[in-house]
Design a protein around this motif. Structure first.
Motif, short mmCIF file in Angstrom:
data_model
loop_
_atom_site.label_atom_id
_atom_site.label_comp_id
_atom_site.label_asym_id
_atom_site.label_seq_id
_atom_site.Cartn_x
_atom_site.Cartn_y
_atom_site.Cartn_z
N THR A 137 8.72 5.58 -11.23
CA THR A 137 9.36 5.29 -9.83
C THR A 137 10.36 4.39 -9.72
O THR A 137 11.33 4.39 -8.83
CB THR A 137 8.66 5.37 -8.46
N GLY A 138 10.58 3.50 -10.32
CA GLY A 138 11.10 2.30 -10.48
C GLY A 138 10.79 1.17 -9.15
O GLY A 138 11.69 0.44 -8.55
N SER A 139 9.49 1.49 -8.48
CA SER A 139 9.24 1.09 -7.16
C SER A 139 8.28 0.05 -7.55
O SER A 139 7.09 0.45 -8.07
CB SER A 139 8.74 2.06 -6.30
N VAL A 140 8.39 -1.09 -7.05
CA VAL A 140 7.51 -2.15 -6.98
C VAL A 140 6.16 -1.57 -6.13
O VAL A 140 5.05 -1.83 -6.59
CB VAL A 140 7.84 -3.50 -6.71
N THR A 141 6.74 -1.45 -4.89
CA THR A 141 5.48 -0.96 -3.84
C THR A 141 4.96 0.12 -4.40
O THR A 141 3.37 0.30 -4.35
CB THR A 141 6.29 -0.79 -2.65
N GLY A 142 5.38 1.26 -5.06
CA GLY A 142 4.89 2.56 -5.55
C GLY A 142 3.50 1.96 -6.53
O GLY A 142 2.52 2.27 -6.68
N GLY A 143 4.23 1.05 -7.32
CA GLY A 143 2.97 0.70 -8.57
C GLY A 143 1.99 -0.27 -8.26
O GLY A 143 0.86 -0.01 -8.64
N LEU A 144 2.39 -1.02 -7.19
CA LEU A 144 1.10 -1.90 -6.29
C LEU A 144 0.17 -1.04 -5.76
O LEU A 144 -0.89 -1.29 -5.94
CB LEU A 144 1.60 -2.98 -5.37
N VAL A 145 0.67 0.03 -4.77
CA VAL A 145 -0.38 0.86 -4.36
C VAL A 145 -1.16 1.64 -5.24
O VAL A 145 -2.22 1.52 -5.21
CB VAL A 145 0.53 1.68 -3.39
N LEU A 313 -9.07 7.11 1.97
CA LEU A 313 -8.16 7.91 3.04
C LEU A 313 -6.74 7.62 2.79
O LEU A 313 -6.02 8.50 2.73
CB LEU A 313 -8.75 7.63 4.26
N VAL A 314 -6.31 6.35 2.71
CA VAL A 314 -4.97 6.04 2.55
C VAL A 314 -4.32 6.53 1.54
O VAL A 314 -3.19 7.14 1.42
CB VAL A 314 -4.81 4.46 2.74
N ALA A 315 -4.93 6.45 0.33
CA ALA A 315 -4.44 6.94 -0.88
C ALA A 315 -4.28 8.24 -0.86
O ALA A 315 -3.36 9.03 -1.45
CB ALA A 315 -5.60 6.27 -2.04
N ALA A 316 -5.22 8.99 -0.26
CA ALA A 316 -5.26 10.58 -0.31
C ALA A 316 -4.05 10.93 0.64
O ALA A 316 -3.35 11.89 0.34
CB ALA A 316 -6.56 11.00 0.60
N ILE A 317 -3.88 10.36 1.74
CA ILE A 317 -2.70 10.64 2.48
C ILE A 317 -1.38 10.36 1.72
O ILE A 317 -0.30 11.29 1.76
CB ILE A 317 -2.52 9.87 4.00
N LEU A 318 -1.32 9.46 1.26
CA LEU A 318 -0.06 9.15 0.32
C LEU A 318 0.14 9.93 -0.90
O LEU A 318 1.32 10.43 -1.22
CB LEU A 318 -0.03 7.66 0.05
N ALA A 319 -0.99 10.52 -1.48
CA ALA A 319 -0.85 11.55 -2.40
C ALA A 319 -0.27 12.65 -1.89
O ALA A 319 0.36 13.54 -2.66
CB ALA A 319 -2.25 11.71 -2.95
N LEU A 320 -0.69 13.27 -0.67
CA LEU A 320 0.05 14.25 -0.21
C LEU A 320 1.34 14.17 0.00
O LEU A 320 2.20 15.10 -0.43
CB LEU A 320 -0.89 14.78 1.06
N VAL A 321 2.04 13.20 0.22
CA VAL A 321 3.25 12.87 0.14
C VAL A 321 4.06 13.05 -1.17
O VAL A 321 5.09 13.64 -1.43
CB VAL A 321 3.70 11.42 1.02
N GLY A 396 0.68 6.22 -5.36
CA GLY A 396 1.91 5.15 -5.77
C GLY A 396 3.24 6.07 -5.44
O GLY A 396 4.29 5.25 -5.08
N VAL A 397 3.21 7.17 -6.25
CA VAL A 397 4.39 8.11 -6.06
C VAL A 397 4.89 8.32 -4.60
O VAL A 397 6.04 8.20 -4.03
CB VAL A 397 4.31 9.31 -6.92
N GLY A 398 3.72 8.58 -3.71
CA GLY A 398 4.05 8.95 -2.33
C GLY A 398 4.69 7.73 -1.73
O GLY A 398 5.53 7.74 -0.82
N ALA A 399 3.97 6.41 -1.86
CA ALA A 399 4.16 5.34 -1.21
C ALA A 399 5.82 4.98 -1.83
O ALA A 399 6.53 4.37 -0.81
CB ALA A 399 3.43 3.98 -1.95
N ALA A 400 6.18 5.14 -3.15
CA ALA A 400 7.61 4.93 -3.50
C ALA A 400 8.46 5.79 -2.79
O ALA A 400 9.54 5.25 -2.20
CB ALA A 400 7.58 5.21 -4.99
N ARG A 401 8.25 7.04 -2.52
CA ARG A 401 9.07 7.98 -1.78
C ARG A 401 9.28 7.48 -0.46
O ARG A 401 10.30 7.63 0.08
CB ARG A 401 8.30 9.33 -2.00
#
Length: 577
Positions: A137-145, A313-321, A396-401
């Motif tokens: 993703t190129g995203s530090v946030t996505g990787g960290l999540v 729960l948070v990871a599951a919601i972000l995964a849906l994104v 992580g992908v959802g957070a990056a997005r």
């Protein structure tokens, strides 16, 4: 590698300073230490959990380090079960990890080596997920999540109670990453070596993870090739022999041990009880410091160490994104679902009870368990770690997005131009997402205990000459593990086992010779083994697990071949006349 699409044009990247680049690694390191918080005050003597398997693995860390220093085999302790020795790999042992931390074990002892290995397992597991999502993703946030969601998963906390081989999940993200690289383009030498190396790491961490990785990897490869219409003949077929080579190299020590016949397949009842429930994936851990006690009251889980599979729960919601317009979603979601199905074990369970006790509807794990090698699998619930991994990766992908889109929109709304160069919105959202993941998966209420040599170990160490001793009776796992641990200090020969289901023949012979003890017949049989002292564990002679101690005292007085030398706290030392 494809990156997650961005909603707005991005300006030329700003050169990051070294401190800024280090922040994600520092956060992951702090998280790994937080997972070990009960022992941080005394890492050379404190062990997470209650006395049990953890003592056995502290011994394994100590012996492997000692063997490397003395030139002995790290896989066989010749002092135990002479003359054959004890094969450490008669159970799963993360031998490569223990070899890596051997210098720490030399300096600070076996307990420290065991603890530092757990810290590294946590940190490297999070790091692997972080690096893969950062690359995609190129995203530090996505990787960290992704890294935090995987590393802080309660699965790791639960197995920290005594299963360091199951905590050794660092190879899983590397394995799927390397497999992905080998499937998406014609693999070069570097990609194939990476896949072989990752598979090797899997098999050195745990044979469970080798089996889990190979089965899940086959599913991943099939879904990737099918859904993306890739031609395996263009080079992806090389992934199979490469994976096999890494697997054979890492599992070679186990294959050597298997020739002795020590591995015994589990019967259906022993396997069936370890089937996970679908609720295990959605119920938070009872160890959580904020709501763990509530969870424990509402849904107590007696087999929680093996069945804690909460994905977050948070990871599951972000995964849906992440599911919209992500090119790997079919392979990732499909592999996660297949792993979850295999984690359900032989048949559907709820509350650790089968839904259909007499005429069950058998699930795929039941049929796989009939196959050679797989018949040695006891806890199919452990497949759930693959589901946890892919939910974390998708999160992580959802957070990056979200950071790339919503963050940029927030900057625009604040009047900061088109959002390409401004960062306040992205920074706020990034901090919020990381914080929510951490709160959801906070390490919490964990037990710990002090592990030191017993007084009998100190007494034996004071006897300078070499000889063999036999502890009687050895019918208790924890007592057996304390016997193993004690050998690191006194160095005397003795008799013990690594896994109660895979008992070495020499130990079985020792137990048979002890039958009826104390009497003249058992004394003669034990003396034939060259044993100098018999060490009687008084607490075990309770009238349930063995004779009452009063009966033992009487029978000792009536056996002329035996006499009491001394008593060291709860252990009575008996010699031969």
């Amino acid at each position: 590698m494809a990156r997650v699409e961005q909603a707005h044009p991005v300006a030329a990247p700003v050169r990051e300073t070294w401190p800024a680049r280090a922040i994600p690694f520092v956060i992951l390191a702090i998280g790994a230490l937080a997972m070990m918080h009960p022992v941080l005050g005394a890492p050379t003597t404190q062990v997470i959990g209650k006395p049990g398997d953890n003592i056995q693995y502290v011994y394994a860390a100590g012996w492997i380090a000692e063997a490397l220093r003395t030139g002995a085999s790290p896989f066989v302790d010749r002092r135990i079960n002479p003359p054959d020795g004890l094969a450490l790999l008669s159970t799963d042992v993360p031998y490569l990890g223990y070899i890596a931390v051997a210098p720490f074990t030399w300096l600070f002892g076996a307990v420290f080596g065991y603890n530092i290995h757990l810290v590294l397992c946590h940190a490297l597991s999070g790091l692997g997920a972080y690096l893969w999502i950062r690359r995609l993703t190129g995203s530090v946030t996505g990787g960290l999540v992704a890294g935090l969601a995987f590393m802080l998963a309660p699965f790791h906390l639960a197995h920290s109670y005594g299963h360091p081989q199951i905590v050794s999940t660092y190879a899983l993200p590397l394995f799927f990453w390397a497999l992905d690289e080998s499937l998406h383009r014609r693999p070069g030498r570097r990609a194939l070596l990476g896949l072989a190396g990752a598979t090797f790491l899997l098999s050195t961490a745990a044979q469970y993870y080798l089996v889990i990785g190979l089965i899940s990897g086959l599913v991943y490869a099939f879904l990737t090739l099918a859904t993306r219409r890739l031609n395996p003949l263009r080079g992806a077929w090389l992934a199979a022999p490469t994976t096999l080579a890494g697997a054979l190299l890492g599992s070679a020590p186990y294959l050597i041990v298997s020739r002795s016949g020590v591995y015994v397949p589990y019967d259906l009842d022993a396997v069936r009880m370890w089937s996970a429930s679908p609720m295990n994936f959605v119920v938070p851990s009872h160890l959580h410091p904020l709501w763990g006690e509530i969870v424990d009251r509402l849904r107590p889980e007696t087999l929680w160490i093996e069945k804690t599979l909460y994905v977050g729960l948070v990871a599951a919601i972000l995964a849906l994104v992440a599911l919209r317009a992500f090119d790997r979603r079919n392979a990732w979601v499909g592999t996660a679902l297949v792993a979850a199905m295999l984690a359900l074990g032989t048949d559907l369970h709820t509350g650790n009870l089968p839904l259909q006790p007499e005429n069950p509807f058998w699930l795929p794990a039941y049929y796989l368990n009939q196959l050679p090698v797989l018949e040695l699998m006891r806890v199919w619930a452990r497949f759930g770690v693959v589901t946890i991994l892919f939910v974390a990766l998708l999160a992580g992908v959802g957070a990056a997005r979200l950071v790339q889109r919503i963050g940029a929109q927030a900057d625009v709304a604040r009047g900061n131009g088109n959002g390409a160069n401004a960062t306040p919105g992205r920074a706020l959202l990034a901090v919020a997402l990381v914080t929510l993941v951490i709160i959801d998966l906070l390490p919490g209420r964990m037990d710990s205990f002090t592990l030191k040599p017993r007084p009998i170990d100190t007494w034996l160490a004071q006897q300078t000459e070499p000889f063999a001793v036999g502890f009687v009776p050895v019918i208790d796992d924890i007592t057996n593990y304390r016997i193993l641990f004690g050998t690191l200090f006194h160095g005397k020969q003795t008799f013990a086992f690594m896994h109660q289901a895979h008992i070495p023949p020499t130990f079985q012979d020792f137990n048979e010779r002890s039958r009826g003890f104390p009497d003249s017949i058992s004394a003669a049989r034990l003396r034939e083994l060259g044993v100098r002292y018999l060490l009687l564990e008084k607490p075990i002679f309770d009238g349930k697990r063995a004779f009452r101690w009063s009966v033992v005292e009487q029978r000792l007085a009536q056996t002329p071949e035996l006499y009491v030398i001394t008593q060291v706290e709860d252990v009575v030392v008996v010699g031969f006349r």
